[in-house]
Scaffold this motif. Structure first.
Motif, PDB file in Angstrom:
ATOM      1  N   ARG A 122       0.834  -1.195   0.000  1.00 42.31           N
ATOM      2  CA  ARG A 122       0.000   0.000   0.000  1.00 42.31           C
ATOM      3  C   ARG A 122       0.873   1.250   0.000  1.00 42.31           C
ATOM      4  N   PRO A 123       1.454   1.596  -1.144  1.00 40.74           N
ATOM      5  CA  PRO A 123       2.199   2.846  -1.219  1.00 40.74           C
ATOM      6  C   PRO A 123       1.253   4.031  -1.134  1.00 40.74           C
ATOM      7  N   ARG A 124       1.804   5.196  -0.846  1.00 38.69           N
ATOM      8  CA  ARG A 124       0.965   6.398  -0.813  1.00 38.69           C
ATOM      9  C   ARG A 124       0.540   6.794  -2.215  1.00 38.69           C
ATOM     10  N   LYS A 125       1.501   6.754  -3.165  1.00 38.61           N
ATOM     11  CA  LYS A 125       1.219   7.057  -4.563  1.00 38.61           C
ATOM     12  C   LYS A 125       1.896   6.010  -5.443  1.00 38.61           C
ATOM     13  N   LEU A 126       1.350   5.863  -6.665  1.00 38.50           N
ATOM     14  CA  LEU A 126       1.817   4.837  -7.590  1.00 38.50           C
ATOM     15  C   LEU A 126       2.012   5.445  -8.973  1.00 38.50           C
ATOM     16  N   VAL A 127       3.172   5.195  -9.580  1.00 36.88           N
ATOM     17  CA  VAL A 127       3.433   5.602 -10.962  1.00 36.88           C
ATOM     18  C   VAL A 127       3.710   4.345 -11.772  1.00 36.88           C
ATOM     19  N   LEU A 128       2.951   4.163 -12.857  1.00 42.91           N
ATOM     20  CA  LEU A 128       3.144   3.033 -13.763  1.00 42.91           C
ATOM     21  C   LEU A 128       3.573   3.592 -15.114  1.00 42.91           C
ATOM     22  N   GLY A 129       4.825   3.377 -15.484  1.00 43.36           N
ATOM     23  CA  GLY A 129       5.350   3.875 -16.751  1.00 43.36           C
ATOM     24  C   GLY A 129       5.498   2.757 -17.767  1.00 43.36           C
ATOM     25  N   GLY A 130       5.230   3.074 -19.039  1.00 44.83           N
ATOM     26  CA  GLY A 130       5.416   2.098 -20.104  1.00 44.83           C
ATOM     27  C   GLY A 130       4.556   0.863 -19.956  1.00 44.83           C
ATOM     28  N   MET A 131       3.382   1.013 -19.359  1.00 41.53           N
ATOM     29  CA  MET A 131       2.507  -0.133 -19.111  1.00 41.53           C
ATOM     30  C   MET A 131       1.068   0.226 -19.453  1.00 41.53           C
ATOM     31  N   GLY A 132       0.384  -0.723 -20.092  1.00 40.61           N
ATOM     32  CA  GLY A 132      -1.019  -0.559 -20.422  1.00 40.61           C
ATOM     33  C   GLY A 132      -1.835  -1.726 -19.917  1.00 40.61           C
ATOM     34  N   ASP A 133      -3.110  -1.737 -20.290  1.00 40.55           N
ATOM     35  CA  ASP A 133      -4.021  -2.761 -19.782  1.00 40.55           C
ATOM     36  C   ASP A 133      -3.625  -4.169 -20.209  1.00 40.55           C
ATOM     37  N   ARG A 134      -3.315  -4.341 -21.491  1.00 37.95           N
ATOM     38  CA  ARG A 134      -3.004  -5.677 -21.997  1.00 37.95           C
ATOM     39  C   ARG A 134      -1.749  -6.256 -21.354  1.00 37.95           C
ATOM     40  N   GLN A 207       4.199   8.609 -26.521  1.00 36.26           N
ATOM     41  CA  GLN A 207       3.119   8.782 -27.483  1.00 36.26           C
ATOM     42  C   GLN A 207       3.083   7.661 -28.509  1.00 36.26           C
ATOM     43  N   ARG A 208       4.231   7.047 -28.763  1.00 36.27           N
ATOM     44  CA  ARG A 208       4.303   5.952 -29.733  1.00 36.27           C
ATOM     45  C   ARG A 208       4.475   4.603 -29.037  1.00 36.27           C
ATOM     46  N   ASP A 209       4.023   4.522 -27.817  1.00 38.25           N
ATOM     47  CA  ASP A 209       4.196   3.294 -27.033  1.00 38.25           C
ATOM     48  C   ASP A 209       2.853   2.683 -26.671  1.00 38.25           C
ATOM     49  N   ASP A 210       2.482   1.662 -27.437  1.00 41.30           N
ATOM     50  CA  ASP A 210       1.340   0.821 -27.075  1.00 41.30           C
ATOM     51  C   ASP A 210       1.802  -0.633 -26.976  1.00 41.30           C
ATOM     52  N   ASP A 211       3.091  -0.816 -26.683  1.00 42.37           N
ATOM     53  CA  ASP A 211       3.654  -2.167 -26.622  1.00 42.37           C
ATOM     54  C   ASP A 211       2.942  -3.036 -25.596  1.00 42.37           C
ATOM     55  N   ASN A 212       2.492  -2.426 -24.507  1.00 47.55           N
ATOM     56  CA  ASN A 212       1.810  -3.171 -23.443  1.00 47.55           C
ATOM     57  C   ASN A 212       0.329  -2.820 -23.350  1.00 47.55           C
ATOM     58  N   GLY A 213      -0.225  -2.354 -24.453  1.00 42.21           N
ATOM     59  CA  GLY A 213      -1.642  -2.015 -24.458  1.00 42.21           C
ATOM     60  C   GLY A 213      -1.886  -0.538 -24.201  1.00 42.21           C
ATOM     61  N   VAL A 230       3.825  11.153 -23.016  1.00 40.62           N
ATOM     62  CA  VAL A 230       5.006  12.002 -23.185  1.00 40.62           C
ATOM     63  C   VAL A 230       5.631  11.641 -24.538  1.00 40.62           C
ATOM     64  N   PRO A 231       6.561  12.432 -25.043  1.00 42.56           N
ATOM     65  CA  PRO A 231       7.195  12.076 -26.314  1.00 42.56           C
ATOM     66  C   PRO A 231       7.929  10.737 -26.223  1.00 42.56           C
ATOM     67  N   GLY A 232       8.079  10.090 -27.388  1.00 46.52           N
ATOM     68  CA  GLY A 232       8.900   8.895 -27.440  1.00 46.52           C
ATOM     69  C   GLY A 232       8.129   7.603 -27.584  1.00 46.52           C
ATOM     70  N   ASP A 233       8.896   6.506 -27.696  1.00 51.26           N
ATOM     71  CA  ASP A 233       8.332   5.160 -27.748  1.00 51.26           C
ATOM     72  C   ASP A 233       8.714   4.422 -26.465  1.00 51.26           C
ATOM     73  N   HIS A 234       8.558   3.104 -26.458  1.00 55.82           N
ATOM     74  CA  HIS A 234       8.762   2.363 -25.212  1.00 55.82           C
ATOM     75  C   HIS A 234      10.193   2.478 -24.702  1.00 55.82           C
ATOM     76  N   LEU A 235      11.165   2.470 -25.592  1.00 54.18           N
ATOM     77  CA  LEU A 235      12.555   2.530 -25.170  1.00 54.18           C
ATOM     78  C   LEU A 235      13.055   3.965 -24.987  1.00 54.18           C
ATOM     79  N   SER A 236      12.580   4.889 -25.829  1.00 57.11           N
ATOM     80  CA  SER A 236      13.139   6.244 -25.799  1.00 57.11           C
ATOM     81  C   SER A 236      12.479   7.166 -24.786  1.00 57.11           C
ATOM     82  N   ALA A 237      11.291   6.840 -24.320  1.00 56.90           N
ATOM     83  CA  ALA A 237      10.570   7.758 -23.424  1.00 56.90           C
ATOM     84  C   ALA A 237      11.333   8.045 -22.141  1.00 56.90           C
ATOM     85  N   VAL A 238      12.120   7.072 -21.652  1.00 60.11           N
ATOM     86  CA  VAL A 238      12.841   7.301 -20.395  1.00 60.11           C
ATOM     87  C   VAL A 238      13.896   8.383 -20.537  1.00 60.11           C
TER      88      VAL A 238
END
Length: 253
Positions: A122-134, A207-213, A230-238
């Protein structure tokens, strides 16, 4: 100052983690989990994201996931039970005696963060990057592509993916058997489990990252989440400054 530490996880595997504190010294703990075939160094420190988070007065805690970076990479399949990466982070939280913290993950790190919450974190806040529903609900789909690439390289069904994966493993000094262990430990997360994640959450991807849905679809499944691009794809966004800005803005809001 960045410091490298080690601890023994629940099964005795030695894992490394780095810490970085803002100018005020010990700050609010922020656990940051990197992606597959990467490390805390490549996902968080080199792009400046860890420094941006620490500059807000936080204490960054960035482990190398089992099999990656400075952590041990066991090749025995018995060392890779279901949800082992989440179990490792539970062991780290216990080792550091963290009671309150924020949790940030990218790609595999985001998957691991979600599995931690499913298991009771149970963290206070959660950030999920490069991840989608699928990517959360269909644990085997993307894993099958990675497994094929790891096992067959140029002879994989997608030779370009095979070459890219082998180049990433070579660059990171990663053992194929350990990376296959990571994939074997994946567990799918149901829509009901996702809907039960009731902490404030940011779901962000390139913006070009739907690798994980769909980022927007995943955010819509959670009771207190928003999706951001944000700008970028799955690898470049970081490497995009916008990702650090979005993460720090959400954590500090």
């Amino acid at each position: 100052m960045t410091e490298l530490h080690r601890f023994q996880s629940f099964d005795g595997v030695s894992l490394g983690y780095r810490t970085l504190c803002g100018s005020g010294g010990a700050g609010w703990p922020t656990l940051m989990l990197h992606g597959f075939l990467a490390s805390a160094e490549t996902n968080w420190f080199l792009p400046g994201i860890a420094a941006a988070v620490a500059a807000t007065g936080r204490r960054v805690i960035a482990p190398d996931l089992r099999g990656h970076g400075r952590s041990d990479a066991p090749t025995d399949p018995a060392a890779w039970p279901r949800d082992v990466l989440a179990m490792d982070q539970e062991a780290l939280i216990a080792h550091l005696n963290l009671k309150d913290y924020d949790l940030v993950g990218y790609s595999l790190g985001a998957r691991t963060a979600v599995r931690m919450l499913v298991r009771g974190a149970r963290p206070r806040k959660l950030v999920l990057g490069g991840m989608g529903d699928r990517g959360l609900m269909e644990a085997g789909a993307r894993a099958a592509m990675f497994e094929d690439s790891i096992r067959h390289g140029d002879a994989a069904q997608d030779p370009r993916a095979g070459r890219r994966v082998h180049a990433m493993m070579a660059a990171g000094g990663l053992k194929p058997e350990a990376m296959l262990g990571v994939l074997a430990s994946f567990a799918a997360t149901s829509a009901e489990e996702i809907a039960a994640i009731n902490v404030p959450a940011l779901v962000v991807a390139g913006q070009r990252d739907d690798d994980n849905g769909s980022v927007e679809g995943l955010a819509g499944m959670m009771p207190d989440a928003r999706g951001v691009r944000v700008p970028g794809d799955h690898l470049s966004a970081v490497m995009e400054p916008a990702l650090a800005e979005v993460i720090t803005g959400f954590l500090e809001a």
